[in-house]
Design an enzyme around this catalytic site. Structure first.
Site, PDB file in Angstrom:
ATOM      1  N   TYR A 145       0.847  -1.197   0.000  1.00 37.11           N
ATOM      2  CA  TYR A 145       0.000   0.000   0.000  1.00 37.11           C
ATOM      3  C   TYR A 145       0.873   1.233   0.000  1.00 37.11           C
ATOM      4  CZ  TYR A 145      -2.709   3.841   2.043  1.00 37.11           C
ATOM      5  OH  TYR A 145      -3.288   5.068   2.283  1.00 37.11           O
ATOM      6  N   GLU A 203      -3.893   7.607  -3.212  1.00 37.24           N
ATOM      7  CA  GLU A 203      -3.603   6.252  -2.736  1.00 37.24           C
ATOM      8  C   GLU A 203      -3.374   5.346  -3.938  1.00 37.24           C
ATOM      9  OE1 GLU A 203      -7.120   5.621  -0.245  1.00 37.24           O
ATOM     10  OE2 GLU A 203      -5.762   5.258   1.429  1.00 37.24           O
TER      11      GLU A 203
END
Lengths: 293, 400
Positions: B120, B208
Site C-alpha cells: 500500500y 492512494e
C-alpha cells in the site's frame, strides 16, 4: 492589558476596497480600531473609508507605520498577499478569507517559519480585544471588556463562548481569538495559552476544541508542564460524528490515528483542565471559579 | 472531489508512474473490442468503475450480475462479453457504499499483470507539521482505516518536503521497510516522485495507490489508484473539475454544493441548519447527549444570498427523514434576518409540516426574531442551543 492586539495596534487592511472588507472595516473603525491604511493593488493613492489605500503592504508600512494586517483578499490571492505581509515584517496577520488551497497553505507555512510574523487563520472570525481593537468579523455588540480569555478552533462556536462569559455575571472578555477552521492554521492553542498566562487582565481561559488534528492533545501536554496555571475550561465538538467522517479530513485518520472527541476531553481532564460536555455549561463553571464576581 | 480509478491512473501515468495497459468501456461490445488492444490473449481484468474501495469484496444487487464481485479476472474473450453484460447497468454494493450500492455505468478493461508481491502507498498532508507525507504499508489493504485502527505500527510515514525529488536515504528506508531489493530502487523513486508531482501540480488532497504490484524484475506497477482533489483549488484545474461524476454524489448534497453550502446525512430524525462546521458538531453533540440524532445538517456558512439560503432550507424541509428542524445561527458574517426571510420563502413554497425551532444570536438577531413573529408560521423561538435542542425534541415527542 490584552494579548496580540490593543488600542495601539496599527492595522492595515489587505483587500480593503472589497464589499465584505468595506462592511467590516467600517464597523471596526466605528469600534475604535486603529485602522491606519488599506492595500488594494492598482488602487494606490485613493482614499477609502477615510484611510489611504496603497498598492503594496511595504508602502503602507512605510507611510502609516502599520504593524498588523487584517486580510480580506480573495482565496486565490491569499498566498501572494501573505508573502507581501511577511516580507514587510508585520507582527501579525489575521486572515479572514476561507477556501485557501492546501498547497498554497503548505507554502505559506514554510514562509512563516523563521519569520517574525504571527498568523491567525485563515478562515477565522479574527481577534477582538473588547473596547480596543477588532480585527475581523466578530459581532461586536456581544463583547464586553473583562477577564476571560477565549480561544477557539471553530468560528461560530466562538460567539457561543462569548455569550457564556456574559451569562456568568458579565465576566466579559480580555481577548477573543478564532484560530481558524481550516486544516492548516497559523498560531495554535499553545501560543495563545502562553500569552494568556502572561496577561495580567486574563484571569481564566475558555478553550474550544474540535475533532481533527492533535491541537488539543498538544495543548494539554503543554499545560500540564506549566508551574503557574490559570484555570482553563474546555469544550470539544465532534462526539456525535462517526469515525472517519470527512469533516475531520480523510488524511487525518491515517496520519494521527483514530482520535475521538472523547480522547481529547480525556487529555484535557488529565492535564487539570475543566471539561464541559455542553457548551452552555461554560457559564456555570465560570461562576464556580468566580463566585463573588 | 474524487475521480474514478481509470482517470486517476491516466493522470498518474502522465507523471511517470507505470500502469497496466487498459481502456474504458461503456457497453459489452466496447469491452470486447478494447480487450484485444489491451492484451492479445489475456487474461484480462474487468473492473467496475464506481468511487469506492473494496470493490473486489463487493456484490451486485441484481441476480443477473452473478455472484462475483466488482473486480473480475477473465481468461477468455467470450467471458469478457458475458461478464461485461452482467456488470454494466448493475448496482455494486461494497463495505463503503452502504446498502444502496452504486450504479455501474462503465467498466475498465485492463491487461492482467502478474506480480510477486503487493504493498500500500498513500500520500497525504500531515496538518500538524504542515508537511506532505508518504505512507507505506508492506501489504495491500482493502481498507486503510482498518490498519489505522488495529495496527498503526504497520504504517511507515515519511515526511516529504516541497523539494522536487525524494532523497536516496529516504528511498533506502522505504525499500528496507517494504522488504524490496535494490532492483526496485529506481522504480520506487519514480513512483514516489510521480505521486508527489501529481499531488502538487494537480492540487490533490490525497493519493492512494493500493496495491502497488512488484513484478519479477523488481519493477513497480500501480494496480489500483485513487486521487482526491482539493476543491478549493479546482478553479485552477478546469480539466480536472470536468472529471467530476455527479452520479457519485447524493442528490441533496449536490444541490447544496451548488449554493456553496455543505450538507451531510446521518441516522437520526432532526434536520439541523447551522453556520459553521464546529457549530454543526456542537448541535449534534447536544442532540446525542439527549438521546437523539441528526438526520442531516446544512451548513450555510457565511451565505449572503437570500434566495440561495431559501433553496438550502428547502433541501432540509423536503427530506422525508426529518421530523423536526433545529436552526441555530450565530451571525457574524452571516446576517440572521436573511435566514428568517429564507425560512418564510422556503415554507411558502414547499410547506412546513414539521416542528421548527430557531435560535438566533449575533448580527441582526432582533430583526430576524421580529420577521418570524410576524410571519404566522408555527416557529418556536429560543435563546440558547440547549433550549433549542430541548424544544425540538419536545415538539417531536408531542407530535408522535
Amino acid at each position: 492589558m490584552s494579548i496580540l492586539v490593543n488600542k495601539n495596534t496599527r492595522v492595515v487592511c489587505q483587500g480593503i476596497t472589497g464589499t465584505q472588507a468595506t462592511f467590516h472595516i467600517k464597523r471596526s473603525l466605528d469600534y475604535g480600531t486603529h485602522v491606519v491604511s488599506g492595500v488594494t493593488p492598482d488602487k494606490g493613492g485613493e482614499m477609502h473609508l477615510g484611510v489611504p489605500v496603497f498598492n503594496t503592504v511595504q508602502e503602507a508600512v512605510k507611510e502609516t507605520a502599520a504593524n498588523a494586517s487584517v486580510m480580506f483578499v480573495p482565496a486565490p490571492a491569499v498566498k501572494s498577499a501573505m508573502k507581501e505581509a511577511i516580507e514587510a515584517e508585520l507582527d501579525l496577520i489575521v486572515c479572514i478569507t476561507a477556501g485557501v488551497p492546501l498547497k498554497d497553505m503548505l507554502e505559506i507555512k514554510a514562509m512563516l517559519k523563521g519569520s517574525k510574523t504571527k498568523l491567525i487563520g485563515p478562515n477565522t472570525p479574527g481577534i477582538i480585544t473588547p473596547s480596543e481593537a477588532r480585527l475581523g468579523i466578530f459581532p461586536e455588540n456581544i463583547h464586553h471588556k473583562g477577564k476571560i480569555g477565549i480561544v477557539s478552533r471553530s468560528s461560530t462556536l466562538t460567539y457561543e463562548a462569548v455569550i457564556e462569559t456574559n451569562r456568568a455575571n458579565n465576566l466579559g472578555q480580555s481577548t477573543v481569538i478564532g484560530l481558524g477552521d481550516d486544516m492548516m492554521i497559523g498560531i495554535d492553542f499553545i501560543d495563545v495559552i502562553e500569552d494568556f498566562q502572561k496577561d495580567e487582565e486574563t484571569k481564566a481561559i475558555v478553550l474550544l476544541g474540535r475533532l481533527g488534528g492533535t491541537f488539543e492533545e498538544d495543548a494539554a501536554e503543554y499545560y500540564k508542564q506549566q508551574n503557574y496555571k490559570k484555570p482553563i475550561i474546555a469544550y470539544v465538538a465532534g462526539d456525535a460524528l462517526p469515525f472517519g467522517h470527512k469533516m475531520g479530513y480523510a488524511g487525518d485518520v491515517i496520519t494521527q490515528g483514530p482520535i475521538s472527541a472523547q480522547d481529547k476531553k480525556d487529555a484535557f481532564a488529565k492535564a487539570g483542565i475543566t471539561v464541559v460536555n455542553s457548551i452552555n455549561e461554560i457559564h456555570q463553571e465560570l461562576l464556580k471559579i468566580f463566585p463573588n464576581s | 472531489m474524487n475521480i474514478h480509478e481509470y482517470q486517476a491512473k491516466k493522470i498518474l501515468s502522465k507523471y511517470g508512474i507505470s500502469i497496466p495497459k487498459g481502456k474504458i468501456a461503456y457497453t459489452p461490445n466496447e469491452a470486447k473490442k478494447v480487450a484485444t488492444s489491451v492484451s492479445l490473449r489475456g487474461p484480462w481484468m474487468l473492473k467496475a468503475q464506481i468511487q469506492s474501495g473494496a470493490r473486489a469484496h463487493g456484490y451486485f444487487l441484481e441476480a443477473k450480475a452473478g455472484k462475483k464481485g466488482g473486480v473480475r479476472q477473465i481468461k477468455s474473450r467470450r467471458d469478457i462479453i458475458k461478464n461485461a453484460e452482467q456488470m454494466l447497468g448493475s448496482t455494486l454494493v461494497t463495505p463503503q457504499t452502504g446498502e444502496k450500492g452504486k450504479y455501474v455505468s462503465r467498466i475498465y478493461v485492463e491487461a492482467f499483470t502478474k506480480v510477486k508481491k503487493v504493498f500500500y502507498t498513500g500520500m497525504v498532508i500531515d496538518r500538524m507539521s504542515a508537511t506532505l507525507t508518504l505512507l507505506l504499508v508492506e501489504t495491500a489493504e482493502s481498507d486503510i482505516n482498518e490498519v489505522v485502527l488495529h495496527h498503526p505500527e504497520r504504517i511507515l510515514k515519511i515526511p516529504l518536503g516541497l523539494e522536487k525529488s525524494i532523497s536516496a536515504e529516504k528511498i533506502r528506508e522505504a525499500l528496507e521497510f517494504l522488504n524490496l531489493t535494490s532492483r526496485s530502487a529506481r522504480s520506487l523513486k519514480r513512483l514516489i516522485n510521480g505521486m508527489q508531482k501529481t499531488f502538487l501540480e494537480c492540487d490533490a488532497s490525497m493519493i492512494e495507490i493500493n496495491p502497488v504490484g512488484v513484478m519479477r524484475n523488481g519493477q513497480l506497477v500501480a494496480l489500483d489508484a485513487k486521487i482526491s482533489f482539493d476543491e478549493n483549488a479546482l478553479y485552477r484545474h478546469k480539466d480536472i473539475a470536468l472529471l467530476q461524476d455527479d452520479c457519485e454524489t447524493d442528490e441533496r448534497e449536490l444541490q447544496a454544493a451548488k449554493y456553496k453550502f455543505t450538507y451531510c446525512e446521518f441516522e437520526g430524525n432532526i434536520g439541523c441548519i447551522v453556520n459553521g462546521d464546529g457549530l454543526a458538531m456542537a448541535v449534534m453533540d447536544e442532540l446525542e447527549d439527549k438521546g437523539y440524532a441528526a438526520a442531516c445538517y446544512l451548513n450555510v456558512k457565511g451565505g449572503v444570498d437570500k434566495d440561495k439560503i431559501a433553496s438550502g432550507i428547502k433541501i432540509i424541509m423536503t427530506n422525508p427523514k426529518v421530523e423536526g428542524i433545529l436552526i441555530n445561527i450565530l451571525g457574524g458574517f452571516l446576517r440572521c434576518n436573511l435566514i428568517a426571510e429564507g425560512i418564510i420563502a422556503a415554507a411558502s413554497e414547499v410547506g412546513l409540516n414539521v416542528p421548527l425551532v430557531v435560535r438566533f444570536e449575533g448580527t441582526n438577531r432582533d430583526e430576524a426574531k421580529e420577521i418570524l413573529k410576524h410571519s404566522k408560521l408555527p416557529v418556536i423561538i429560543t435563546d440558547s442551543m440547549t433550549e433549542a435542542a430541548d424544544a425540538v425534541i419536545q415538539a417531536i415527542e408531542e407530535s408522535d
